[in-house]
Design a protein around this motif. Structure first.
Motif, PDB file in Angstrom:
ATOM      1  N   PHE A  21       3.900  -0.418 -13.686  1.00 28.66           N
ATOM      2  CA  PHE A  21       2.939   0.675 -13.534  1.00 28.66           C
ATOM      3  C   PHE A  21       2.118   0.480 -12.267  1.00 28.66           C
ATOM      4  CE2 PHE A  21      -1.256   2.647 -14.606  1.00 28.66           C
ATOM      5  CZ  PHE A  21      -0.811   3.966 -14.624  1.00 28.66           C
ATOM      6  N   ARG A  22       1.719  -0.770 -11.986  1.00 26.02           N
ATOM      7  CA  ARG A  22       0.979  -1.067 -10.753  1.00 26.02           C
ATOM      8  C   ARG A  22       1.806  -0.748  -9.527  1.00 26.02           C
ATOM      9  NH1 ARG A  22       0.499  -6.146  -9.456  1.00 26.02           N
ATOM     10  NH2 ARG A  22       2.783  -6.098  -9.628  1.00 26.02           N
ATOM     11  N   ASN A  23       3.083  -1.123  -9.542  1.00 28.06           N
ATOM     12  CA  ASN A  23       3.971  -0.842  -8.414  1.00 28.06           C
ATOM     13  C   ASN A  23       4.109   0.661  -8.184  1.00 28.06           C
ATOM     14  OD1 ASN A  23       4.342  -3.577  -8.134  1.00 28.06           O
ATOM     15  ND2 ASN A  23       6.333  -3.602  -9.159  1.00 28.06           N
ATOM     16  N   PHE A  24       4.189   1.403  -9.276  1.00 29.42           N
ATOM     17  CA  PHE A  24       4.273   2.866  -9.178  1.00 29.42           C
ATOM     18  C   PHE A  24       3.013   3.428  -8.536  1.00 29.42           C
ATOM     19  CE2 PHE A  24       3.081   6.956 -11.124  1.00 29.42           C
ATOM     20  CZ  PHE A  24       4.119   7.752 -10.661  1.00 29.42           C
ATOM     21  N   LEU A  25       1.841   2.961  -8.987  1.00 29.12           N
ATOM     22  CA  LEU A  25       0.575   3.431  -8.420  1.00 29.12           C
ATOM     23  C   LEU A  25       0.458   3.049  -6.947  1.00 29.12           C
ATOM     24  CD1 LEU A  25      -2.035   2.678 -11.253  1.00 29.12           C
ATOM     25  CD2 LEU A  25      -1.032   4.890 -10.610  1.00 29.12           C
TER      26      LEU A  25
ATOM     27  N   TYR B 151      -6.609  -8.102  -5.454  1.00 33.60           N
ATOM     28  CA  TYR B 151      -6.472  -8.797  -6.736  1.00 33.60           C
ATOM     29  C   TYR B 151      -5.459  -8.101  -7.640  1.00 33.60           C
ATOM     30  CZ  TYR B 151      -7.613 -10.955 -11.212  1.00 33.60           C
ATOM     31  OH  TYR B 151      -7.537 -11.619 -12.410  1.00 33.60           O
ATOM     32  N   PHE B 152      -5.389  -6.785  -7.549  1.00 34.96           N
ATOM     33  CA  PHE B 152      -4.506  -6.028  -8.430  1.00 34.96           C
ATOM     34  C   PHE B 152      -3.059  -6.023  -7.948  1.00 34.96           C
ATOM     35  CE2 PHE B 152      -8.811  -4.302  -8.737  1.00 34.96           C
ATOM     36  CZ  PHE B 152      -9.040  -4.477 -10.104  1.00 34.96           C
ATOM     37  N   ILE B 153      -2.825  -6.757  -6.850  1.00 32.79           N
ATOM     38  CA  ILE B 153      -1.470  -6.880  -6.309  1.00 32.79           C
ATOM     39  C   ILE B 153      -0.723  -8.035  -6.972  1.00 32.79           C
ATOM     40  CG2 ILE B 153      -0.188  -7.409  -4.184  1.00 32.79           C
ATOM     41  CD1 ILE B 153      -1.307  -4.620  -4.253  1.00 32.79           C
ATOM     42  N   LYS B 154      -1.448  -8.935  -7.618  1.00 31.38           N
ATOM     43  CA  LYS B 154      -0.814 -10.123  -8.182  1.00 31.38           C
ATOM     44  C   LYS B 154       0.121  -9.753  -9.333  1.00 31.38           C
ATOM     45  CE  LYS B 154      -3.969 -11.446 -11.888  1.00 31.38           C
ATOM     46  NZ  LYS B 154      -4.667 -12.589 -12.491  1.00 31.38           N
TER      47      LYS B 154
ATOM     48  N   LEU C 286       0.176   9.196  -0.907  1.00 30.68           N
ATOM     49  CA  LEU C 286      -0.847  10.244  -0.971  1.00 30.68           C
ATOM     50  C   LEU C 286      -2.128   9.883  -0.225  1.00 30.68           C
ATOM     51  CD1 LEU C 286      -0.573  11.350  -4.728  1.00 30.68           C
ATOM     52  CD2 LEU C 286       0.503  12.383  -2.713  1.00 30.68           C
ATOM     53  N   PHE C 287      -2.147   8.700   0.395  1.00 28.69           N
ATOM     54  CA  PHE C 287      -3.391   8.242   1.020  1.00 28.69           C
ATOM     55  C   PHE C 287      -3.934   9.199   2.083  1.00 28.69           C
ATOM     56  CE2 PHE C 287      -6.083   5.471   3.655  1.00 28.69           C
ATOM     57  CZ  PHE C 287      -6.916   4.978   2.663  1.00 28.69           C
ATOM     58  N   PRO C 288      -3.083   9.850   2.882  1.00 26.74           N
ATOM     59  CA  PRO C 288      -3.623  10.813   3.857  1.00 26.74           C
ATOM     60  C   PRO C 288      -4.483  11.894   3.205  1.00 26.74           C
ATOM     61  CG  PRO C 288      -1.351  10.333   4.386  1.00 26.74           C
ATOM     62  CD  PRO C 288      -1.626   9.687   3.058  1.00 26.74           C
ATOM     63  N   LEU C 289      -4.131  12.285   1.982  1.00 21.99           N
ATOM     64  CA  LEU C 289      -4.904  13.311   1.276  1.00 21.99           C
ATOM     65  C   LEU C 289      -6.179  12.738   0.659  1.00 21.99           C
ATOM     66  CD1 LEU C 289      -1.945  15.095  -0.583  1.00 21.99           C
ATOM     67  CD2 LEU C 289      -2.999  15.720   1.601  1.00 21.99           C
ATOM     68  N   LEU C 290      -6.161  11.446   0.363  1.00 23.34           N
ATOM     69  CA  LEU C 290      -7.296  10.806  -0.301  1.00 23.34           C
ATOM     70  C   LEU C 290      -8.284  10.174   0.681  1.00 23.34           C
ATOM     71  CD1 LEU C 290      -5.267   8.930  -3.093  1.00 23.34           C
ATOM     72  CD2 LEU C 290      -6.482  11.112  -3.315  1.00 23.34           C
ATOM     73  N   LEU C 291      -7.839   9.968   1.926  1.00 27.11           N
ATOM     74  CA  LEU C 291      -8.605   9.177   2.880  1.00 27.11           C
ATOM     75  C   LEU C 291     -10.024   9.673   3.076  1.00 27.11           C
ATOM     76  CD1 LEU C 291      -8.918   6.964   4.946  1.00 27.11           C
ATOM     77  CD2 LEU C 291      -7.674   8.364   6.598  1.00 27.11           C
ATOM     78  N   SER C 292     -10.222  10.967   3.309  1.00 27.94           N
ATOM     79  CA  SER C 292     -11.560  11.483   3.589  1.00 27.94           C
ATOM     80  C   SER C 292     -12.495  11.250   2.406  1.00 27.94           C
ATOM     81  CB  SER C 292     -11.497  12.974   3.936  1.00 27.94           C
ATOM     82  OG  SER C 292     -10.957  13.711   2.859  1.00 27.94           O
ATOM     83  N   TYR C 293     -11.970  11.392   1.182  1.00 24.65           N
ATOM     84  CA  TYR C 293     -12.793  11.186  -0.003  1.00 24.65           C
ATOM     85  C   TYR C 293     -13.158   9.709  -0.174  1.00 24.65           C
ATOM     86  CZ  TYR C 293     -11.047  15.857  -1.058  1.00 24.65           C
ATOM     87  OH  TYR C 293     -10.717  17.184  -0.993  1.00 24.65           O
ATOM     88  N   VAL C 294     -12.174   8.839   0.071  1.00 19.65           N
ATOM     89  CA  VAL C 294     -12.414   7.400  -0.053  1.00 19.65           C
ATOM     90  C   VAL C 294     -13.486   6.944   0.935  1.00 19.65           C
ATOM     91  CG1 VAL C 294     -11.388   5.109   0.262  1.00 19.65           C
ATOM     92  CG2 VAL C 294     -10.110   6.897  -0.942  1.00 19.65           C
TER      93      VAL C 294
END
Length: 387
Positions: free
Chosen positions: A222-226, A209-212, A233-241
């Motif tokens: 700002f959304r595109n930047f995030l 939804y936040f892609i629209k 950075l997803f490899p670093l966040l994956l285990s936590y997610v």
């Protein structure tokens, strides 16, 4: 090898007439006539019906199969169990988390109302194609439906004979993104709900939804930047997610089962074989169609959703079962590729990409059937052979 050629031949028998019909529709030369010669007003229903008729060879291929697909007999067991169980009993045990009644409500209801397992197979095939045709219809002026369905069949058909519940959910997600492009939020969330009725993991796709496109340009930037930073950075966040997801009651079953358990030691990501699913699709499209992807509003939304296939594929590195999540954003290729190509001004580049993707997806289908699927759908076997 013979079965691979057979599959692709059946695909072509189905999609080539659909491609011609779609081309005539774009030229306003295709008219559906009803009884007494009365012309039927062009609409989604008429297009879907004609599309299903054109794709009848594919539906027969799916419905007449026997012992084709890893979970063919497992799904028959599920059908027999649900058919013999009062639906009220199923609901009661389902909501308390009994493993014997885990199957989602939408799929359970579909099993319950079907008179036979064979009928269920045909209805599943029709349902999946119906939803995809519905999603494609609103792009009819740009997207050739035959090309779009060809991409769908090459990327998803083999898995459709294995992970039936998940693939139906993924089809609903393609429809959800269609509504997202049209900025129809209510319809988008209804599709999310419909998808979750076949596989709960579709709830992850709420993030789409936040892609629209939002009303303020600053919010979009700002959304595109995030999005870019989040993917990097997803490899670093994956285990936590994934650990957090394990605490969500709707997903707890997928973390309590041994075969679904995440192996967090793999977060180091040795090997990048998963990129072969991304690079051959993404790079040629961006190199020759980058202007469309960066300036057309619909293409931008579709491309951003597609980019989520990168983190969704990374999830599969924790457990091969999780690779199925990548099919949610991968479904966007069905519309994204023909849509982007159609808006390109350079005819030479358009022809190059069309030829390239026809060949690539034929290769991808063969690779997936032989390697990823382990040959569980080869050679093709039909119930007609045993009559």
């Amino acid at each position: 090898m013979i079965s691979l050629v057979f599959y692709i031949l059946i695909f072509l028998i189905g999609v080539l007439p659909l491609a011609k019909i779609s081309s005539l529709m774009q030229q306003d030369r295709f008219i559906i006539r009803g009884r007494y010669g009365k012309e039927l007003q062009e609409g989604t229903a008429g297009f879907v019906v004609v599309g299903l008729i054109a794709l009848l060879p594919v539906i027969l291929l799916y419905g007449f199969r026997i012992n084709i697909g890893t979970d063919y007999w497992a799904y028959e067991t599920v059908y027999d169990f649900i058919k013999e169980t009062p639906f009220s009993q199923y609901l009661g045990y389902h909501f308390i988390g009994d493993d014997d009644y885990y199957c989602e409500i939408g799929f359970a209801l579909l099993n319950k109302i079907m008179p036979s397992y064979r009928t269920l197979l045909f209805v599943e095939g029709i349902l999946g194609l119906l939803i995809v045709l519905w999603a494609v219809y609103d792009f009819r002026n740009e997207v050739n439906a035959g090309f779009a369905i060809y991409i769908f069949l090459c990327t998803q058909f083999i898995y459709f004979m294995n992970g039936v519940r998940f693939l139906i959910a993924a089809c609903f997600m393609l429809l959800a993104v269609k509504f997202l492009v049209q900025n129809k939020s209510k319809e988008f969330f209804l599709c999310i709900l419909a998808a979750a009725l076949f596989h709960k993991t579709a709830l992850f796709c709420i993030i789409f939804y936040f892609i629209k496109e939002f009303g303020r340009e600053e919010a979009n930037k700002f959304r595109n930047f995030l999005l870019v930073v989040g993917i990097a950075l997803f490899p670093l966040l994956l285990s936590y997610v994934m650990r957090m997801a394990g605490y969500v009651p709707a997903f707890s079953r997928y973390f309590s089962k041994t075969n679904y358990a995440a192996e967090f030691g793999n977060v180091g990501f040795v090997g990048f074989g998963w990129l072969m699913h991304i690079i051959p699709v993404c790079i040629p499209l961006f190199l020759l169609g980058h202007y469309t992807l960066l300036h057309d509003e619909k293409a931008k939304i579709l491309f951003r959703v597609y980019l989520l296939e990168i983190p969704f594929r990374m999830v599969g590195l924790l457990n091969t079962w999780y690779t199925r999540f990548s099919r949610f954003p991968q479904m966007i290729e069905v519309i994204l590729i023909p849509y982007t190509i159609s808006l390109m001004q350079n005819r030479r580049n358009k022809k190059i990409l069309i030829i390239y993707y026809v060949i690539w997806y034929a290769f991808y289908f063969c690779y997936y059937a032989v390697v990823n699927d382990g040959g569980d759908s080869l050679p093709y076997q039909s119930i007609l052979e045993s009559i």
